[in-house]
Motif scaffolding. Structure first.
Motif, short mmCIF file in Angstrom:
data_model
loop_
_atom_site.label_atom_id
_atom_site.label_comp_id
_atom_site.label_asym_id
_atom_site.label_seq_id
_atom_site.Cartn_x
_atom_site.Cartn_y
_atom_site.Cartn_z
N THR A 99 0.85 -1.20 0.00
CA THR A 99 0.00 0.00 0.00
C THR A 99 0.88 1.25 0.00
OG1 THR A 99 -0.15 0.25 2.40
CG2 THR A 99 -1.73 -1.27 1.34
N PRO A 100 0.29 2.41 -0.28
CA PRO A 100 1.08 3.65 -0.27
C PRO A 100 1.78 3.93 1.05
CG PRO A 100 -0.99 4.01 -1.39
CD PRO A 100 -1.07 2.63 -0.79
N HIS A 101 1.34 3.29 2.14
CA HIS A 101 1.95 3.51 3.45
C HIS A 101 3.10 2.54 3.74
CE1 HIS A 101 -1.40 6.18 4.12
NE2 HIS A 101 -2.23 5.20 3.81
N PHE A 105 6.92 1.24 -1.44
CA PHE A 105 5.90 1.69 -2.39
C PHE A 105 6.44 2.77 -3.31
CE2 PHE A 105 2.47 4.43 -3.80
CZ PHE A 105 1.53 3.54 -4.27
N GLY A 106 7.16 3.75 -2.74
CA GLY A 106 7.68 4.86 -3.54
C GLY A 106 8.60 4.41 -4.65
N ARG A 111 7.71 2.40 -11.54
CA ARG A 111 7.69 1.45 -12.66
C ARG A 111 6.41 1.55 -13.49
NH1 ARG A 111 10.70 -2.91 -12.87
NH2 ARG A 111 12.45 -3.13 -11.46
N PHE A 112 5.45 2.37 -13.05
CA PHE A 112 4.14 2.42 -13.68
C PHE A 112 3.82 3.82 -14.17
CE2 PHE A 112 4.08 -0.73 -10.24
CZ PHE A 112 3.81 -1.87 -10.96
N GLY A 113 2.84 3.88 -15.05
CA GLY A 113 2.35 5.17 -15.52
C GLY A 113 1.45 5.82 -14.48
N SER A 120 -3.16 0.04 -4.39
CA SER A 120 -1.98 -0.69 -3.92
C SER A 120 -1.20 -1.18 -5.13
CB SER A 120 -2.40 -1.89 -3.05
OG SER A 120 -3.02 -2.90 -3.83
N ILE A 121 -0.11 -1.84 -4.85
CA ILE A 121 0.66 -2.56 -5.87
C ILE A 121 0.69 -4.01 -5.44
CG2 ILE A 121 2.90 -2.85 -7.00
CD1 ILE A 121 3.37 0.18 -6.41
#
Length: 196
Positions: A99-101, A105-106, A111-113, A120-121
């Motif tokens: 998740t962004p937390h 994550f950063g 790697r994505f647009g 989430s990833i």
């Protein structure tokens, strides 16, 4: 007809990276509903290394994949050719939700647009990589991505997206926990360079 690989070869990387749609399958442990989700947007999938892939999990009406991965980790991603050689590639493995937390994550998000509704990833460590024939998969022509999901998320401010996730993404259809309360805050993705 089919072959099992110990890693994502250059040929397999090329194949999975050029398919305009892929499908994600998960299931809860001990029964419950099996879930299969179609995924689009070419810039939402990436190969990290020879046995690791990831994709952006965008806002949606359900949250089955997150709930199932947190329940047991099992996931399969399937790609099939709708043009060219008749091929199907399945990536079986163990997923984790970032998740962004979460730490990392950063770095992963670069790697994505850019997409406005990033929940989430999903990172998948593949333990079986296999191809098979797609002899019965029909030929279909790709026209363009549907932009509805990004447009929908763009019309919502942070509070509206948080409220939507709190109402619709806290648990699976079988009642398994998915997003925790603190995970309903949306990430703001301004470019493929990270978060703002």
């Amino acid at each position: 007809m089919g072959k099992i690989y110990d890693r994502l070869t250059d040929r397999l990387r090329e194949f999975v990276s050029t398919q305009p749609v892929y499908f994600v399958g998960t299931a809860p442990a001990g029964g419950g509903h099996v879930n299969v989700s179609p995924k689009g947007y070419a810039d939402t999938f990436t190969v990290i290394d020879d046995t690791t892939v990831a994709y952006l999990d965008l806002d949606g009406s359900g949250v089955e994949t997150i709930a199932h991965i947190r329940d047991n980790g099992r996931i399969t991603i399937m790609f099939c050719a709708f043009n060219g050689s008749p091929k199907v590639v399945r990536l079986y493995g163990t997923g984790r939700v970032v998740t962004p937390h979460d730490p990392g994550f950063g770095e992963l998000i670069t790697r994505f647009g850019p997409h406005p509704g990033v929940r989430s990833i999903i990172v998948v460590t593949c333990d079986r990589i296999a191809d098979s024939c797609g002899f019965s998969v029909p030929f279909m022509a790709y026209e363009q991505d549907r932009t509805y999901l990004d447009e929908w998320a763009s019309r919502k401010d942070v509070r509206q997206r948080r409220d939507y996730r709190a109402r619709n993404n806290r648990e699976s259809i079988d009642g398994l926990p998915a997003l925790a309360a603190e995970e309903t805050d949306p990430a703001t993705i301004t470019s493929n360079r990270g978060t703002a």
